[in-house]
Design an enzyme around this catalytic site. Structure first.
Site, PDB file in Angstrom:
ATOM      1  N   ASP A  82       3.412  -8.437   4.037  1.00  0.00           N
ATOM      2  CA  ASP A  82       3.940  -7.074   4.030  1.00  0.00           C
ATOM      3  C   ASP A  82       4.565  -6.659   5.365  1.00  0.00           C
ATOM      4  OD1 ASP A  82       3.098  -7.167   1.473  1.00  0.00           O
ATOM      5  OD2 ASP A  82       1.345  -5.903   1.748  1.00  0.00           O
TER       6      ASP A  82
ATOM      7  N   GLY B 274       0.167   3.638  -3.041  1.00  0.00           N
ATOM      8  CA  GLY B 274      -0.785   2.920  -3.900  1.00  0.00           C
ATOM      9  C   GLY B 274      -0.117   2.264  -5.091  1.00  0.00           C
TER      10      GLY B 274
ATOM     11  N   SER C 104       0.420  14.494   8.592  1.00  0.00           N
ATOM     12  CA  SER C 104       1.147  13.959   7.439  1.00  0.00           C
ATOM     13  C   SER C 104       1.539  15.115   6.528  1.00  0.00           C
ATOM     14  CB  SER C 104       0.245  12.990   6.671  1.00  0.00           C
ATOM     15  OG  SER C 104       0.674  12.879   5.333  1.00  0.00           O
TER      16      SER C 104
HETATM   17  C1  GLA Z   1      -1.062  -7.046  -1.847  1.00  0.00           C
HETATM   18  C2  GLA Z   1      -1.243  -7.549  -0.416  1.00  0.00           C
HETATM   19  C3  GLA Z   1      -0.223  -8.627  -0.072  1.00  0.00           C
HETATM   20  C4  GLA Z   1      -0.226  -9.730  -1.140  1.00  0.00           C
HETATM   21  C5  GLA Z   1      -0.075  -9.099  -2.531  1.00  0.00           C
HETATM   22  C6  GLA Z   1      -0.174 -10.114  -3.653  1.00  0.00           C
HETATM   23  O1  GLA Z   1       0.133  -6.343  -1.963  1.00  0.00           O
HETATM   24  O2  GLA Z   1      -1.072  -6.475   0.492  1.00  0.00           O
HETATM   25  O3  GLA Z   1      -0.492  -9.146   1.205  1.00  0.00           O
HETATM   26  O4  GLA Z   1      -1.397 -10.487  -1.051  1.00  0.00           O
HETATM   27  O5  GLA Z   1      -1.060  -8.119  -2.755  1.00  0.00           O
HETATM   28  O6  GLA Z   1       0.923 -10.994  -3.641  1.00  0.00           O
END
Ligand code: GLA
Length: 406
Positions: free
Chosen positions: A190, A140, A80
């Site tokens: 995500d 983050g 990385s």
């Molecule tokens: C984080 C988690 C997601 C979701 C959000 C809150 O980003 O990775 O899967 O739960 O929090 O909406």
């Protein structure tokens, strides 16, 4: 059109610089391929994915760069731009163990894609690789750098190793890697948001049955801004897991009154209202957020469908209030950014994005309002906290892909 978007990233300069860093790290040669995988921002449906509710994320044109070169032997080297060390192992992955470092994410995906190749009888296409990860996504910050790297790695590996895997296969490989090898109990939002991204669209994803649809978001009329508090809470993962547990407990309680329900999202408001006095007060507040946020997210979708961005934006801002007062995942820095944003002409709505506790807010605004928004956010935030937030205006993105090196 007066306020067209700036050229999308990654720019050719960024790609060239990543290729250069690759060669410095792994040696010269022309056969370097570069892949890009976006991050995501969630506009509606906060903390609903692990409660089976609907979410409305969209991919952004900042993300992970993955440079890959095939090797003649069976070595794998993963590096990385942010880490002077690299992981070296053999293609049989005999020594693959979790290290609790960033490399667990791509390594977990590598294990998955390799297993898929073997299951498909395509093991002979597996070759040794040198891989360099980098990018332009704040880490983050709640913009899902983890899904960006996981789905991006899955895409890069399936392309280089010529595996016939669908976008959905890649999403599931990323999910299994995060839940299994990395050991994070993440929701489905995500990797879906990254893997199924379509430029100019918000993804409508119903996390109860994983059904999805695309909702148009006109990037020429509306912009998405991300304001980063630059606050990173070390204990955020623990606090996130605690919210997951509290919601699960609230559901256990409520399910007794509504036995056909399968997740907190199913619980009717009347059932909740009838039960709340006998519930643990914290669990009741968590459930209240979830049940109202489900309704708000459906209302926001309807607003978008009738081309009512004002209604959509108002739902975003109401969601922030609920995240602050009922779900307890906000922070003074986030509240300040939301307050300043919604006071600006041309801003439709704003809320914290990602898990919260720090990180970023997302702002939906009309094109043309960018300058006023930027100055106001910086002025108000600096006056109160003595430092500046980082503000970015992002375009949409089409999802993981190979980039051409000019
Ligand atoms: C984080 C988690 C997601 C979701 C959000 C809150 O980003 O990775 O899967 O739960 O929090 O909406």
């Amino acid at each position: 059109m007066a306020h067209r978007r700036a050229a999308a990233t990654p720019s050719s300069d960024e790609l060239a610089s990543h290729a250069l860093q690759f060669r410095r790290r792994f040696g010269d040669g022309d056969d370097v391929r570069i892949f890009f995988s976006p991050g995501r921002v969630n506009l509606m449906g906060a903390h609903l994915d692990y409660n089976g509710g609907p979410v409305m994320p969209t991919a952004i044109d900042r993300g992970t760069f993955i440079a890959v070169r095939e090797r003649r032997d069976r070595r794998l080297r993963l590096a990385s731009t942010l880490d002077p060390e690299m992981l070296e192992l053999d293609l049989d992955l005999g020594a693959a163990t979790r290290s609790k470092r960033w490399v667990d994410y791509p390594l977990g995906v590598l294990i998955e894609i390799r297993a898929a190749a073997i299951a498909a009888g395509l093991e002979t296409r597996l070759t040794g690789l040198d891989i360099l990860f980098g990018g332009n996504l704040p880490i983050g910050a709640g913009l899902s750098s983890s899904a960006s790297i996981c789905v991006g790695t899955a895409f890069a590996l399936k392309t280089v190793w010529e595996q016939a895997l669908s976008r959905m296969d890649l999403v599931h490989a990323a999910l299994r890697a995060e839940r299994g090898f990395v050991g994070v109990q993440c929701g489905i939002m995500d990797p879906y948001a990254v893997g199924l991204a379509s430029e100019g669209h918000i993804l409508w994803l119903d996390c109860k049955d994983a059904s999805s649809a695309y909702m148009p978001l006109d990037n020429d009329r509306y912009a998405i801004a991300i304001a980063d508090t630059l606050v990173r809470r070390e204990l955020a993962q623990g606090a996130f897991n605690e919210r997951v547990r509290q919601c699960a407990r609230a559901f256990e309680h409520l399910r007794e009154r509504q036995p056909e329900s399968t997740c907190l999202r199913d619980i009717h408001l009347e059932v909740f209202e009838a039960c709340r006095s006998e519930m643990d007060p914290t669990q009741a507040r968590r459930a209240q957020h979830v049940i109202h946020e489900v309704a708000r997210t459906f209302a926001a979708r309807d607003a978008l469908l009738r081309d009512d961005p004002v209604g959509f934006g108002a739902a975003m801002t109401r969601a922030h209030v609920s995240l602050r007062d009922l779900f307890d995942v906000s922070a003074p820095e986030l509240d300040q950014l939301v307050e300043s944003a919604v006071a600006c002409e041309g801003v439709l709505g704003s809320r914290l994005t990602g898990a919260g506790f720090g990180g970023c807010t997302v702002i939906l605004l009309r094109r043309g309002a960018e300058d006023e928004l930027r100055s106001r956010l910086i002025a108000d935030f600096s006056t109160r906290f003595g430092r500046r937030p980082a503000i970015g205006f992002f375009g949409g993105d089409a999802g993981p892909r190979e980039m051409r090196l000019d």
